[in-house]
Write an enzyme that holds these catalytic residues in place. Structure first.
Site, mmCIF file in Angstrom:
data_model
loop_
_atom_site.group_PDB
_atom_site.id
_atom_site.type_symbol
_atom_site.label_atom_id
_atom_site.label_comp_id
_atom_site.label_asym_id
_atom_site.label_seq_id
_atom_site.Cartn_x
_atom_site.Cartn_y
_atom_site.Cartn_z
ATOM 1 C CE LYS A 138 -2.148 1.444 4.377
ATOM 2 N NZ LYS A 138 -1.629 2.839 3.995
ATOM 3 C CG ASP A 196 -4.128 9.620 11.964
ATOM 4 O OD1 ASP A 196 -3.782 9.858 12.965
ATOM 5 O OD2 ASP A 196 -3.431 8.884 10.469
ATOM 6 C CG ASP A 242 3.118 0.895 9.485
ATOM 7 O OD1 ASP A 242 4.200 1.377 10.151
ATOM 8 O OD2 ASP A 242 2.146 1.874 8.882
HETATM 9 C C1 UD1 Z 1 4.703 6.273 6.376
HETATM 10 C C2 UD1 Z 1 3.632 5.391 5.999
HETATM 11 C C3 UD1 Z 1 3.133 4.283 7.493
HETATM 12 C C4 UD1 Z 1 4.478 4.598 8.129
HETATM 13 C C5 UD1 Z 1 5.776 5.901 8.521
HETATM 14 C C6 UD1 Z 1 6.616 5.387 8.851
HETATM 15 C C7 UD1 Z 1 2.529 5.793 4.426
HETATM 16 C C8 UD1 Z 1 1.134 6.519 3.637
HETATM 17 N N1 UD1 Z 1 2.217 5.894 5.265
HETATM 18 O O1 UD1 Z 1 3.709 7.556 7.077
HETATM 19 O O2 UD1 Z 1 2.723 3.796 7.507
HETATM 20 O O3 UD1 Z 1 4.093 4.600 9.716
HETATM 21 O O4 UD1 Z 1 5.655 6.440 7.172
HETATM 22 O O5 UD1 Z 1 7.282 4.500 8.822
HETATM 23 O O6 UD1 Z 1 3.494 5.788 3.082
HETATM 24 N N2 UD1 Z 1 7.110 13.962 10.895
HETATM 25 C C9 UD1 Z 1 7.239 15.161 10.957
HETATM 26 N N3 UD1 Z 1 6.769 16.480 10.226
HETATM 27 C C10 UD1 Z 1 6.668 16.540 9.083
HETATM 28 C C11 UD1 Z 1 6.800 14.540 8.607
HETATM 29 C C12 UD1 Z 1 6.351 13.589 9.772
HETATM 30 O O7 UD1 Z 1 7.835 15.577 12.539
HETATM 31 O O8 UD1 Z 1 6.748 17.175 8.282
HETATM 32 C C13 UD1 Z 1 7.096 13.116 12.298
HETATM 33 C C14 UD1 Z 1 5.761 12.374 12.076
HETATM 34 O O9 UD1 Z 1 4.834 12.715 13.060
HETATM 35 C C15 UD1 Z 1 6.345 10.983 12.847
HETATM 36 C C16 UD1 Z 1 7.538 10.672 12.166
HETATM 37 O O10 UD1 Z 1 8.087 12.282 11.147
HETATM 38 O O11 UD1 Z 1 6.035 11.247 13.882
HETATM 39 C C17 UD1 Z 1 7.456 10.023 10.380
HETATM 40 O O12 UD1 Z 1 6.408 9.806 10.437
HETATM 41 P P1 UD1 Z 1 6.441 9.734 8.640
HETATM 42 O O13 UD1 Z 1 7.890 8.378 8.410
HETATM 43 O O14 UD1 Z 1 6.949 11.069 7.484
HETATM 44 O O15 UD1 Z 1 5.226 9.406 7.944
HETATM 45 P P2 UD1 Z 1 4.155 9.126 6.740
HETATM 46 O O16 UD1 Z 1 5.325 9.283 6.168
HETATM 47 O O17 UD1 Z 1 3.187 9.910 7.616
#
Ligand code: UD1
Length: 453
Positions: free
Chosen positions: A45, A142, A333
């Site tokens: 996904k 969420d 996850d």
């Molecule tokens: C993606 C996955 C999700 C997985 C996650 C980490 C998808 C659709 N989702 O989510 O299933 O759990 O990677 O492997 O691919 N953060 C910030 N600022 C930002 C971006 C992120 O503080 O601008 C923080 C987030 O709050 C979190 C951490 O960084 O604590 C990791 O987030 P990120 O790796 O960006 O996850 P997603 O891409 O949202």
């Protein structure tokens, strides 16, 4: 072991999103015989959605194969259509998606679709690169807590974009993106993806330092290379993108999506709880080595084979401590599955969450089943009990729902999981797959919702 076909189980065409339907869907599961046989995992996904977003970079016809037949893919298809694309499942092979991207797209991702799934923020990079402007409704929080996008915004600004948050939208514009060195504070998956997709159209060299290295990022890099983008350092934490200053030189391509390591982990966890021997076909051992090492420490036998991962769970598992980390660490996850396995393992295990601190809501549901789990900030202390007891529980999100189904395999009496429609956002056919391995699991319909929520 009755398995009713799960109506709307994600096998429909991409044109029939069903996330909002069947809100009363339940999964009913009981413990039974050990699991046996083989089950195949579809494409990931978390790669599929990003590849769909990346198609916006260039006009043309794309064929994505090994696409999971899940609700989130249907939702991303809806977004692409809103932008002007045509998206259809191949009627002869519904695991393939054909996307036709027109010469002109409307670079706006509307709130009514964005609010239904958060991966839509990755449209920002490709739409900005293609059109010089993009508007994506800001995703809300969420059940994992807030999903900040500050690193996406800062990184795009470093490539020369003006990015504002106005009226609940992220609005980005850049007449010409310019290559730059971007150092991510944290290896964010989404920020790395957005920057990668923007950088292919920037003028000159972009270096993304501390980039995420998840297999799904590699898949996106390979896809972009297939479109003609010059990306190097693939698989490393420094990615180098030599942009041509335009998307005009990119072209459409065909691509097979990397297998879903989180779905594979779900089936390994189910085996850990129910015991038995299974082959998870298509799963890549090299994408989940640290998880497999943990499962081995817990007493399972895990073997990487050319056709997938073979696993044996011969007895009650031993407890272990573990932490979630960016790849190659154990994926956040997978945490609900580890906590669930520890709930009936022998001894005490501590699970530490390093990515999404709020991600422990399913623990309350496991407690309803008799699990002995204490949470404190980033930690869950899990004291294994001999047996869980089946109970009515609620799936708050995709992985929580799947973890509760796994828990039910080790519980005395029926476990009835409500709001089970969440599971179809990320699993093609969790219930059918587990039933095919001999689990006592089926889809049901709720007469009414549990009161009080
Ligand atoms: C993606 C996955 C999700 C997985 C996650 C980490 C998808 C659709 N989702 O989510 O299933 O759990 O990677 O492997 O691919 N953060 C910030 N600022 C930002 C971006 C992120 O503080 O601008 C923080 C987030 O709050 C979190 C951490 O960084 O604590 C990791 O987030 P990120 O790796 O960006 O996850 P997603 O891409 O949202």
């Amino acid at each position: 072991m009755a398995t009713k076909p799960s109506h709307g189980s994600g096998h429909g065409p991409a044109s029939e999103p069903q996330a909002h339907e069947s809100v009363s869907e339940q999964i009913i599961v009981r413990s039974g015989s050990p699991l046996e046989g083989s089950v195949r995992v579809a494409g990931a996904k978390n790669s599929a959605l990003k590849l769909m977003a990346a198609t916006l970079l260039a006009e043309g016809a794309y064929r994505l194969s090994n696409m999971p037949r899940i609700v989130d893919v249907d939702l991303m298809a809806e977004l692409l259509r809103a932008v002007g694309c045509s998206v259809e499942r191949d009627p002869k092979d519904t695991s393939a998606l054909r996307i036709d991207v027109p010469a002109r797209i409307t670079p706006v991702a509307p709130y009514d679709i964005v609010e239904r799934f958060r991966a839509s923020v990755v449209l920002l990079g490709p739409m900005l690169a293609r059109c010089g402007e993009a508007t994506v409704a800001l995703p809300g929080g969420d059940d994992f807590g807030p999903r900040p996008v500050d690193m996406h915004v800062k990184g795009l600004a470093e490539l020369g974009a003006r990015v504002d948050v106005v009226h609940g939208n992220i609005e980005a514009s850049a007449p010409q993106l310019l290559g730059a060195r971007v150092v991510l504070e944290f290896p964010s998956v989404g920020a790395t993806e957005n920057l990668l997709m923007a950088a292919v159209a920037a003028k000159g060299r972009t270096v993304i330092d501390n980039a995420a290295r998840e297999p799904e990022i590699l898949d996106l890099c390979r896809f972009l290379q297939g479109m003609g983008a010059r990306v190097s350092g693939v698989g490393a934490s420094t990615l180098v993108i030599d942009g041509s200053g335009t998307t005009e030189l990119l072209q459409s391509t065909d691509h097979a999506v990397v297998p879903d390591r989180i779905v594979a982990a779900t089936y390994l966890a189910a085996l850990g709880v129910a015991s038995g021997e299974i082959l998870v076909e298509g799963a890549r051992y090299d994408h989940m080595e640290l998880l497999c090492a943990k499962l081995t420490e817990m007493g399972m036998i895990i073997i990487g084979e050319p056709e997938g991962i073979r696993a044996v769970a011969p007895r009650r598992l031993d407890s272990v401590d573990c932490s979630t980390l960016p790849y190659p660490g154990i994926a956040t996850d997978c945490k609900p599955f580890l906590v669930t396995m520890l709930a009936t393992a022998s001894g005490v295990g501590i699970v530490t969450e390093n990515l999404f601190p709020g991600r422990f809501r399913y623990v309350d549901e496991l407690r309803r089943m008799g699990a002995d789990i204490r949470t404190d900030a980033h930690h869950a202390v899990v004291r294994g009990v001999d047996r869980l007891s089946g109970a009515p529980v609620r799936a708050h999100d995709i992985r929580a729902g799947a973890a509760l189904a796994v828990a039910g395999l080790g519980a005395e009496g029926p476990t009835v999981i409500s709001d089970a429609h969440h599971v179809r956002r990320g699993y093609e056919n969790l219930v059918g797959d587990l039933a095919s391995l001999g689990a006592d699991i089926r889809i049901g319909q709720a007469d009414s919702d549990r009161p009080g929520e």
